[in-house]
Write a protein that holds these residues in place. Structure first.
Motif, PDB file in Angstrom:
ATOM      1  N   GLY A 462       0.823  -1.199   0.000  1.00 17.77           N
ATOM      2  CA  GLY A 462       0.000   0.000   0.000  1.00 17.77           C
ATOM      3  C   GLY A 462       0.856   1.247   0.000  1.00 17.77           C
ATOM      4  N   ALA A 463       0.236   2.378   0.319  1.00 16.58           N
ATOM      5  CA  ALA A 463       0.943   3.650   0.312  1.00 16.58           C
ATOM      6  C   ALA A 463       1.857   3.764   1.530  1.00 16.58           C
ATOM      7  N   LEU A 464       3.042   4.340   1.302  1.00 17.03           N
ATOM      8  CA  LEU A 464       4.014   4.553   2.375  1.00 17.03           C
ATOM      9  C   LEU A 464       4.443   6.016   2.373  1.00 17.03           C
ATOM     10  N   PHE A 465       4.912   6.494   3.546  1.00 17.09           N
ATOM     11  CA  PHE A 465       5.398   7.866   3.659  1.00 17.09           C
ATOM     12  C   PHE A 465       6.826   7.863   4.184  1.00 17.09           C
ATOM     13  N   VAL A 479      -0.985   6.876   7.095  1.00 17.98           N
ATOM     14  CA  VAL A 479      -1.161   6.329   5.756  1.00 17.98           C
ATOM     15  C   VAL A 479      -1.111   4.805   5.786  1.00 17.98           C
ATOM     16  N   ALA A 480      -0.314   4.250   6.719  1.00 22.19           N
ATOM     17  CA  ALA A 480      -0.257   2.797   6.821  1.00 22.19           C
ATOM     18  C   ALA A 480      -1.566   2.217   7.337  1.00 22.19           C
ATOM     19  N   TRP A 494      -5.670   1.636  -0.287  1.00 22.10           N
ATOM     20  CA  TRP A 494      -5.745   2.870  -1.046  1.00 22.10           C
ATOM     21  C   TRP A 494      -4.389   3.116  -1.705  1.00 22.10           C
ATOM     22  N   TRP A 495      -4.427   3.633  -2.942  1.00 24.74           N
ATOM     23  CA  TRP A 495      -3.210   3.848  -3.712  1.00 24.74           C
ATOM     24  C   TRP A 495      -3.046   5.338  -4.005  1.00 24.74           C
ATOM     25  N   LEU A 496      -1.811   5.812  -3.872  1.00 27.56           N
ATOM     26  CA  LEU A 496      -1.517   7.232  -4.081  1.00 27.56           C
ATOM     27  C   LEU A 496      -1.704   7.628  -5.541  1.00 27.56           C
ATOM     28  N   SER A 508      -9.046   3.742  -5.006  1.00 24.87           N
ATOM     29  CA  SER A 508      -9.152   2.292  -4.820  1.00 24.87           C
ATOM     30  C   SER A 508      -8.453   1.604  -5.986  1.00 24.87           C
ATOM     31  N   SER A 509      -8.215   0.314  -5.854  1.00 20.90           N
ATOM     32  CA  SER A 509      -7.471  -0.396  -6.901  1.00 20.90           C
ATOM     33  C   SER A 509      -8.213  -0.398  -8.223  1.00 20.90           C
TER      34      SER A 509
END
Length: 806
Positions: A462-465, A479-480, A494-496, A508-509
């Motif tokens: 998924g999304a990471l910061f 975000v995690a 959720w995708w950036l 969404s995907s």
């Protein structure tokens, strides 16, 4: 508010409010105190830690470099029966008391002021047999005997004190050795000079130069310009003493034609470190500069004039109705402050702003000796150096700054949210200032560009910061924790998609739902994508931006509405549509035909320029979506742009809100700008180039391969740009580097050697949550506009987006 990236909590009060700010934050706060020594003096009384920082030599060097020019604390004078020191503000204090205590053994017991420079004062005995160098800030005194050959037969004399360390510079002049330069005339047609060095405690050789006629050496203090001292002589002449070559010379000045009285002519150092001449005539102040002209010769050139340096009312004498003369008493070292004597007293005038204040009622001060200094700690607790105010209790010392001064200090903190966040914990008063909406607007106006706090990227988890400073904190945790309820009992990710104006756009995907998230306020708005996009059979992309004036201005973007623009391809058309959070609905879907057999929208972030968004597409083109005019168009890239991999081409917003194009080729980053030519047509123009292999030392910093015993360069690529185009993230096999293009400073922000193609930089100022102190509610937009729903992101990770008609 909790710190933006490090995860500090403000729920519990710190053991000591003054101790809550980290050392680097506290140092930045102290650095931005006004340069008057009284501010740091009081700050040093807050606690032991503040005292340690305020006395640290490294910090004091930074303070002098930051402010550059010391504050004028007041002036000394030789008028009888008056306090020898007049402070620029406040009642007489320690300096005045010490000046009054200066006595010498002799007939009259008096010391007479001759000069002030680099934090020291130079005084003389009546007969010039002895000189005294005194540091008013440290109390240090040194008495110097003048050699007989400089006394016998001397007519007029003058002298100067100068720091021996490169003319003063920004180092601590108080602790450095000093020089004393004495000049004098004789009746034999020569002018002499000699230099005393405190480093060796001895006088140097006597040097001289002839004069064509008897000359009078004026008693006004000299001016230091570069490595030369200048004194006024009669007959429109100036005496120059140059340190480096140890020589004397005479210079003519141009004021003889103006019939100016001698006490209304003063030498001054101009702002560009050239010799200047100031004189008063008809209540106006005139400044001339000695500049080098085209033929290499030096020439006096009028530089500036001030018709009425003081309002006429300020020059009136008591009950008399006539206007009285004005004259110059002295100048500050940097030439920006002039002291003017009138029949009403002595006034201090700042020439950059023309502000003035009355500092003395005396009518008898012919010459004053301006004294300026930065804060200098003493072994004992330092009292207010000029004002004589009693020191505040330690617990209240942080509260002694006036509100407007405190606001100016906080305004100049670095823009990273952690600084204002930490400052808000110092006291309730500081908290109130940092939460004031008017102050926060000023803060954004002052810094203009929000700092880059880090970047998001999509991973298999998924999304990471990744923060650019400090370890991962609250934003990374948030975000995690973002998860989506897919409706079939499964939990999706959720995708950036993009970041802009402090908000993050996720999808969404399957692109069925979009989520706008504010990491600073934790506000979440979820809404379904337009049905037409879901039915599209090709590429799609999206961008979030502030709804207020296209995202420009200094308004609080978070308190206003936002827009989300989507673009997608279906058949032989490209489509666009804008969602408005103000009405909670999508607008009309617009389209334009395309001639490419298969249009592909690359998934790199869009660039915002003016009222248009731009995406990279295939076929050497850019897709433009002008949301102001609701139009779509394809723009051709520069025809002579070097061929490069599609990863290495990015649209970027440049200064002046122009569209730019960045591409990476042969380890060089090239920037092009799209400008309107004389014929009205937009053209691509090369703007800048940056050799990243030299900036980042890539052959050394990165792993390399060898082939035929020759070193070959490794690949590098553009990962992302900040919103203003000044910060670029460069990907390499050794990790990701952040590069500031205006300063060419860089830092490694990720050691991950996994190939990272695209990142999404996140920028934000400090932000205060709603007035109630809680987080913004999560909103879900579907059939009902902005219906409160969802759950606390920190407690429940799943979000439902109800399907709504568009």
């Amino acid at each position: 508010m909790r710190e933006a990236t490090a995860g500090h909590s403000s729920a519990a009060a710190p053991p000591s409010a003054a101790e809550s700010a980290p050392d680097d934050v506290l140092a930045e706060i102290l650095l931005r105190f006004p340069p008057h020594p009284s501010f740091l003096s009081r700050a040093s009384l807050v606690c032991k830690r503040w005292r340690r920082l305020a006395r640290d030599p490294g910090f004091l060097r930074r303070l002098r470099a930051f402010h550059r020019t010391p504050t004028v604390l007041g002036f000394f004078h030789n008028s009888p029966d008056l306090p020898r020191f007049v402070p620029a503000e406040g009642p007489p204090g320690r300096i005045a008391a010490e000046a009054a205590s200066l006595r010498r053994d002799g007939d009259d017991g008096m010391w007479w002021f001759v000069d002030c420079r680099h934090g020291r004062a130079l005084l003389r005995s009546r007969d010039w047999a002895e000189l005294l160098v005194w540091d008013p800030m440290t109390g240090e005194r040194r008495c110097i005997t003048v050699p007989n050959q400089m006394q016998v037969g001397a007519f007029d004399r003058n002298a100067a004190v100068v720091s021996a360390a490169s003319g003063g510079g920004d180092q601590d002049c108080h602790s450095s050795p000093f020089h004393v330069v004495v000049v004098f005339t004789t009746g034999h047609g020569r002018v002499f000079s000699c230099v005393y060095s405190s480093r060796i405690d001895a006088w140097g050789d006597l040097i001289s130069t002839p004069v064509t006629s008897p000359c009078e050496l004026y008693e006004e203090p000299p001016v230091l310009v570069g490595e030369a001292l200048y004194w006024l002589l009669d007959g429109s002449r100036i005496l120059e003493f140059e340190f480096g070559n140890q020589y004397l010379a005479l210079i003519e000045h141009p004021v003889e034609n103006h019939a100016i009285r001698k006490w209304n002519i003063h030498l001054v150092r101009m702002e560009d470190d050239v010799l200047g001449l100031a004189f008063v005539k008809d209540f106006g102040l005139y400044l001339w500069a000695r500049e080098v002209v085209d033929d290499g010769a030096s020439k006096w050139i009028p530089r500036r004039s001030v018709d009425n340096v003081l309002p006429p009312a300020m020059t009136m004498e008591g009950n008399r109705s006539c206007v009285m003369p004005i004259w110059i008493c002295g100048f500050a070292q940097d030439g920006n402050v002039v002291f003017i004597r009138t029949a009403a007293g002595v006034f201090m005038v700042w020439l950059d702003t023309l502000k003035f204040k009355k500092v003395s009622d005396s009518l008898f001060m012919k010459t004053v000796y301006s004294y300026a200094s930065f804060y200098v700690p003493k072994d004992l607790t330092m009292a207010d150096v000029t004002g004589g105010h009693s020191s505040p209790p330690a617990a209240a010392a942080a509260e002694t700054l006036p509100d407007d001064v405190l606001a100016e200090i906080l305004l100049r903190l670095p823009p990273h949210p952690s600084f204002l966040s930490s400052a808000s914990l110092v006291s309730k008063r500081w908290f109130r200032h940092t939460h004031n909406p008017s102050f926060l607007r000023r803060f954004r106006e002052f810094h203009r560009t929000a700092p880059v706090l880090g970047f998001f990227l999509n991973s298999s988890h998924g999304a990471l910061f990744f923060p650019t400073e400090a370890p991962p904190g609250r934003i990374a945790d948030q975000v995690a924790s973002l998860r989506r309820n897919s409706g079939d009992g499964t939990v999706g990710m959720w995708w950036l998609v993009g970041c802009r104006h402090g908000r993050v756009l996720l999808r969404s995907s399957d692109w069925a739902d979009l989520l706008v998230w504010d990491p600073m306020t934790e506000e979440l708005v979820c809404f379904p994508a337009p049905i037409q996009m879901l039915e599209a059979d090709a590429d799609r992309d999206a961008a979030v931006f502030c709804a207020a004036s296209g995202g420009d201005g200094d308004e609080d973007r978070r308190s206003g509405a936002f827009n989300v623009a989507v673009v997608f391809v279906s058949g032989d058309h490209v489509f666009g549509c804008v969602f408005s959070s103000a009405i909670g609905a999508w607008g009309d879907v617009i389209s334009t035909p395309v001639t490419l057999p298969l249009l592909m929208i690359y998934d790199e972030p869009a660039a915002l320029a003016g009222e248009a968004l731009y995406w990279i597409v295939n076929g050497s083109s850019l897709l433009e979506f002008n949301f102001g005019s609701q139009s779509l168009a394809l723009i051709t890239r520069p025809s002579d742009m070097s061929a490069t991999h599609r990863w290495n081409v990015r649209p970027v917003s440049l200064e002046d809100d122009l569209l730019g194009l960045a591409f990476f080729n042969d380890f060089c980053l090239h920037l092009w700008v799209r400008e309107v030519a004389d014929d009205g047509a937009p053209n691509w123009v090369p703007c800048k180039s940056f050799e990243m292999d030299k900036i980042l030392s890539l052959p050394v910093a990165l792993p390399v391969a060898t082939e035929d015993s020759r070193r070959s360069m490794v690949p590098a690529w553009i990962c992302g740009f900040s919103g203003d185009g000044n910060v670029v993230f460069i990907g390499t096999p050794a990790g990701i580097f952040l590069v500031e293009l205006d300063t060419l400073k860089f830092k490694k922000v990720s050691d991950d050697t996994v190939l990272i193609k695209t990142i999404h930089p996140y920028e934000s100022f400090y932000y205060v949550p709603n007035e109630k102190g809680g987080k913004q509610e999560t909103a879900v937009v579907g059939d009902q506009v902005a219906e409160a729903g969802g759950k606390d992101i920190n407690n429940s990770k799943e979000l439902d987006c109800p399907r709504g008609q568009t």
